[in-house]
Design a protein around this motif. Structure first.
Motif, PDB file in Angstrom:
ATOM      1  N   VAL A   1      33.388  34.027  35.494  1.00  0.00           N
ATOM      2  CA  VAL A   1      32.549  33.178  34.544  1.00  0.00           C
ATOM      3  C   VAL A   1      30.955  33.577  35.128  1.00  0.00           C
ATOM      4  O   VAL A   1      30.508  33.379  36.076  1.00  0.00           O
ATOM      5  N   LYS A   2      30.285  33.627  34.181  1.00  0.00           N
ATOM      6  CA  LYS A   2      28.731  34.284  34.333  1.00  0.00           C
ATOM      7  C   LYS A   2      27.961  33.186  34.965  1.00  0.00           C
ATOM      8  O   LYS A   2      28.095  31.937  34.711  1.00  0.00           O
ATOM      9  N   GLY A   3      27.397  33.334  36.244  1.00  0.00           N
ATOM     10  CA  GLY A   3      26.513  32.296  36.901  1.00  0.00           C
ATOM     11  C   GLY A   3      27.417  31.452  37.947  1.00  0.00           C
ATOM     12  O   GLY A   3      26.849  30.532  38.368  1.00  0.00           O
ATOM     13  N   SER A   4      28.751  31.852  38.109  1.00  0.00           N
ATOM     14  CA  SER A   4      29.541  31.175  39.051  1.00  0.00           C
ATOM     15  C   SER A   4      29.170  31.559  40.492  1.00  0.00           C
ATOM     16  O   SER A   4      28.391  32.409  40.790  1.00  0.00           O
ATOM     17  N   LEU A   5      29.457  30.691  41.374  1.00  0.00           N
ATOM     18  CA  LEU A   5      29.203  30.919  42.657  1.00  0.00           C
ATOM     19  C   LEU A   5      29.848  32.343  43.209  1.00  0.00           C
ATOM     20  O   LEU A   5      30.854  32.556  42.880  1.00  0.00           O
ATOM     21  N   GLU A   6      29.302  32.969  44.240  1.00  0.00           N
ATOM     22  CA  GLU A   6      29.503  34.374  44.340  1.00  0.00           C
ATOM     23  C   GLU A   6      30.178  34.264  45.729  1.00  0.00           C
ATOM     24  O   GLU A   6      30.092  33.310  46.322  1.00  0.00           O
ATOM     25  N   ARG A   7      31.020  35.236  45.942  1.00  0.00           N
ATOM     26  CA  ARG A   7      31.760  35.463  47.354  1.00  0.00           C
ATOM     27  C   ARG A   7      32.346  34.247  47.739  1.00  0.00           C
ATOM     28  O   ARG A   7      32.111  33.713  48.911  1.00  0.00           O
ATOM     29  N   CYS A   8      33.100  33.829  46.989  1.00  0.00           N
ATOM     30  CA  CYS A   8      34.031  32.187  47.302  1.00  0.00           C
ATOM     31  C   CYS A   8      35.496  32.490  47.339  1.00  0.00           C
ATOM     32  O   CYS A   8      36.044  33.310  46.550  1.00  0.00           O
ATOM     33  N   ILE A   9      35.920  31.958  48.246  1.00  0.00           N
ATOM     34  CA  ILE A   9      37.363  31.910  48.486  1.00  0.00           C
ATOM     35  C   ILE A   9      37.894  30.488  48.181  1.00  0.00           C
ATOM     36  O   ILE A   9      37.288  29.683  48.741  1.00  0.00           O
ATOM     37  N   ARG A  10      38.914  30.208  47.360  1.00  0.00           N
ATOM     38  CA  ARG A  10      39.251  29.140  47.164  1.00  0.00           C
ATOM     39  C   ARG A  10      40.959  28.930  47.580  1.00  0.00           C
ATOM     40  O   ARG A  10      41.499  29.846  47.246  1.00  0.00           O
ATOM     41  N   LEU A  11      41.279  27.639  47.833  1.00  0.00           N
ATOM     42  CA  LEU A  11      42.680  27.371  48.426  1.00  0.00           C
ATOM     43  C   LEU A  11      43.101  26.380  47.478  1.00  0.00           C
ATOM     44  O   LEU A  11      42.326  25.220  47.366  1.00  0.00           O
ATOM     45  N   MET A  12      44.428  26.336  47.152  1.00  0.00           N
ATOM     46  CA  MET A  12      45.067  25.237  46.690  1.00  0.00           C
ATOM     47  C   MET A  12      46.520  25.217  47.520  1.00  0.00           C
ATOM     48  O   MET A  12      47.279  25.802  47.355  1.00  0.00           O
ATOM     49  N   VAL A  13      46.427  24.198  48.332  1.00  0.00           N
ATOM     50  CA  VAL A  13      47.628  23.941  49.200  1.00  0.00           C
ATOM     51  C   VAL A  13      48.493  22.911  48.553  1.00  0.00           C
ATOM     52  O   VAL A  13      48.121  21.781  48.356  1.00  0.00           O
ATOM     53  N   THR A  14      49.795  23.252  48.204  1.00  0.00           N
ATOM     54  CA  THR A  14      50.599  22.154  47.847  1.00  0.00           C
ATOM     55  C   THR A  14      51.590  21.636  49.085  1.00  0.00           C
ATOM     56  O   THR A  14      51.884  22.612  49.801  1.00  0.00           O
ATOM     57  N   VAL A  15      51.597  20.444  49.182  1.00  0.00           N
ATOM     58  CA  VAL A  15      52.218  19.834  50.481  1.00  0.00           C
ATOM     59  C   VAL A  15      53.203  18.700  49.994  1.00  0.00           C
ATOM     60  O   VAL A  15      52.913  18.043  49.103  1.00  0.00           O
ATOM     61  N   ASN A  16      54.330  18.361  50.870  1.00  0.00           N
ATOM     62  CA  ASN A  16      55.167  17.447  50.861  1.00  0.00           C
ATOM     63  C   ASN A  16      54.643  16.211  51.768  1.00  0.00           C
ATOM     64  O   ASN A  16      54.157  16.736  52.866  1.00  0.00           O
TER      65      ASN A  16
END
Length: 124
Positions: free
Chosen positions: A81-96
């Motif tokens: 997406v134009k203008g989004s945060l650069e050099r970003c790593i995102r995590l989604m951890v699913t947990v019990n």
């Protein structure tokens, strides 16, 4: 017991293998420390990176952590997406977990705190 998702994000200064791997490890360790989980509690980890990060697969950092080699991991690229945060790593951890949605602590580090200031608190 419920399955919950925990969000997290971190930024890096450079598109370099060691920086990507170190930041990914730092983010996962922060999520685990904030929420008190161990690898046996984890269902899976989804990792996304912005299109400007292609020097390493971030999942390598997690596979290298003791006890995490059997946790299902997947890397993907964020929608550019134009203008989004650069050099970003995102995590989604699913947990019990027995934790409620309100008790889950999402973690946003470094420049990623701007993504969810309502959740990032003082963890920058």
């Amino acid at each position: 017991m419920s399955v919950r998702g925990i969000r997290g994000a971190i930024t890096v200064d450079r598109n370099e293998e060691q920086e990507i791997l170190q930041a990914t490890s730092e983010m996962l360790r922060a999520i685990v420390a904030e929420n008190g989980f161990d690898p046996e509690d984890i269902c899976s980890v989804l990792i996304t990176v912005t299109t400007d990060l292609d020097a390493a697969f971030p999942a390598r950092a997690i596979r290298g952590l003791q006890g995490w080699d059997l946790v299902p991991l997947m890397c993907a690229v964020e929608v550019p997406v134009k203008g989004s945060l650069e050099r970003c790593i995102r995590l989604m951890v699913t947990v019990n977990t027995e934790l409620t949605q309100k008790e889950i602590k999402h973690v946003y580090l470094r420049g990623a705190g701007v993504l969810r200031p309502d959740l990032s608190g003082s963890k920058g």
